[in-house]
Scaffold this active site. Sequence first.
Site, mmCIF file in Angstrom:
data_model
loop_
_atom_site.group_PDB
_atom_site.id
_atom_site.type_symbol
_atom_site.label_atom_id
_atom_site.label_comp_id
_atom_site.label_asym_id
_atom_site.label_seq_id
_atom_site.Cartn_x
_atom_site.Cartn_y
_atom_site.Cartn_z
ATOM 1 N N ASN A 136 -4.124 -10.373 4.252
ATOM 2 C CA ASN A 136 -5.542 -10.102 4.498
ATOM 3 C C ASN A 136 -6.315 -11.377 4.844
ATOM 4 O O ASN A 136 -7.501 -11.514 4.496
ATOM 5 C CB ASN A 136 -6.175 -9.365 3.315
ATOM 6 N N ASP A 163 1.081 -8.518 3.242
ATOM 7 C CA ASP A 163 -0.249 -8.377 3.837
ATOM 8 C C ASP A 163 -1.158 -9.402 3.164
ATOM 9 O O ASP A 163 -1.590 -9.195 2.036
ATOM 10 C CB ASP A 163 -0.752 -6.953 3.624
ATOM 11 N N GLU A 179 0.826 -1.217 0.000
ATOM 12 C CA GLU A 179 0.000 0.000 0.000
ATOM 13 C C GLU A 179 0.856 1.261 0.000
ATOM 14 O O GLU A 179 0.662 2.145 0.841
ATOM 15 C CB GLU A 179 -0.994 -0.002 1.174
ATOM 16 N N ASP A 189 -1.914 1.562 10.053
ATOM 17 C CA ASP A 189 -2.709 0.654 10.892
ATOM 18 C C ASP A 189 -2.043 -0.722 11.033
ATOM 19 O O ASP A 189 -2.467 -1.522 11.861
ATOM 20 C CB ASP A 189 -4.169 0.554 10.423
ATOM 21 N N HIS A 190 -0.997 -0.980 10.245
ATOM 22 C CA HIS A 190 -0.201 -2.212 10.378
ATOM 23 C C HIS A 190 1.142 -1.893 11.023
ATOM 24 O O HIS A 190 1.621 -0.759 10.961
ATOM 25 C CB HIS A 190 0.093 -2.816 9.010
ATOM 26 N N ASP A 195 -0.526 -10.156 8.572
ATOM 27 C CA ASP A 195 0.732 -9.959 7.851
ATOM 28 C C ASP A 195 1.631 -11.143 8.183
ATOM 29 O O ASP A 195 1.977 -11.359 9.346
ATOM 30 C CB ASP A 195 1.367 -8.633 8.264
#
Length: 255
Positions: free
Chosen positions: A147, A145, A34, A245-246, A216
């Site tokens: 998800n 990530d 991202e 947020d990670h 993750d």
Amino acid sequence: MKIATWNVNSLNVRLQHVLEWLDIANPDILVLQEIKQVTEAFPEDAFTEAGYVSIASGQKTYNGVAVISRSQSTDYVMDFPGFEDPQRRILACTIDGIRVVNLYVPNGQSLESEKYEYKLNWLQALQNFLGSEIKTHKNLVVLGDFNIAPDDRDVYDPEKWREDVLCSPAERAALKKIIDLGFVDVFRQFEQPEKTYSWWDYRAAGFRRNAGLRIDLILASNNLATICEASYIDREPRSWERPSDHTPVLAEFSA
DNA sequence: ATGGTCGGGGACCGA
């Protein structure tokens, strides 16, 4: 060899966090997800000054992946063969004899969404790709990530999330099929504190309440997993001002 | 609820 993954939720916003963390943690390889910027906007020079080489596959506004490393990377793959996709979610390369596959798996939104169907199709394409990669690369690490929270241990409130996206049986089954190609989720090779997560919702004080998920992951090929000496999650950057947020997830390999 | 992006308000996306 220290390898890390971090979804930074916009590299434009988070560049200083990444530079600060590289200085503190000193990984040999850091893969980012991202970055949310076109490839031309990737701040290559800042990483050069920090003593790293880098490669990015970006797009406007959404997604985007990058690999930062002490040694030069080669043999790039930025698309699954035979899977048309404008979204920039994969960057595979070879560094110091290790095949590195950086992933930003689609979120899926909800079980009823077309994006969920896209997620499952994408995971099938990933499985096909890794099935071929693992034949040609003994030392293979697939990280990013995902998800997907692999197990109820990876969810702060498993009952609440049971039939939700990120935890649904179909997603977990797709992940298992990938792991069964010959990988180890190296975080679980070691004793870990309970309730260790890699993502916390910005909303409703998620981090303060430790209402998080472990989505993750670092998957090492069986061969590479035998020389994995540690794997852990660094919560620190999630506590910094204006964080992603990670938070970073790491693994250390001998030699 | 919160945060990022694009754009100039509010929709879309994230997980």
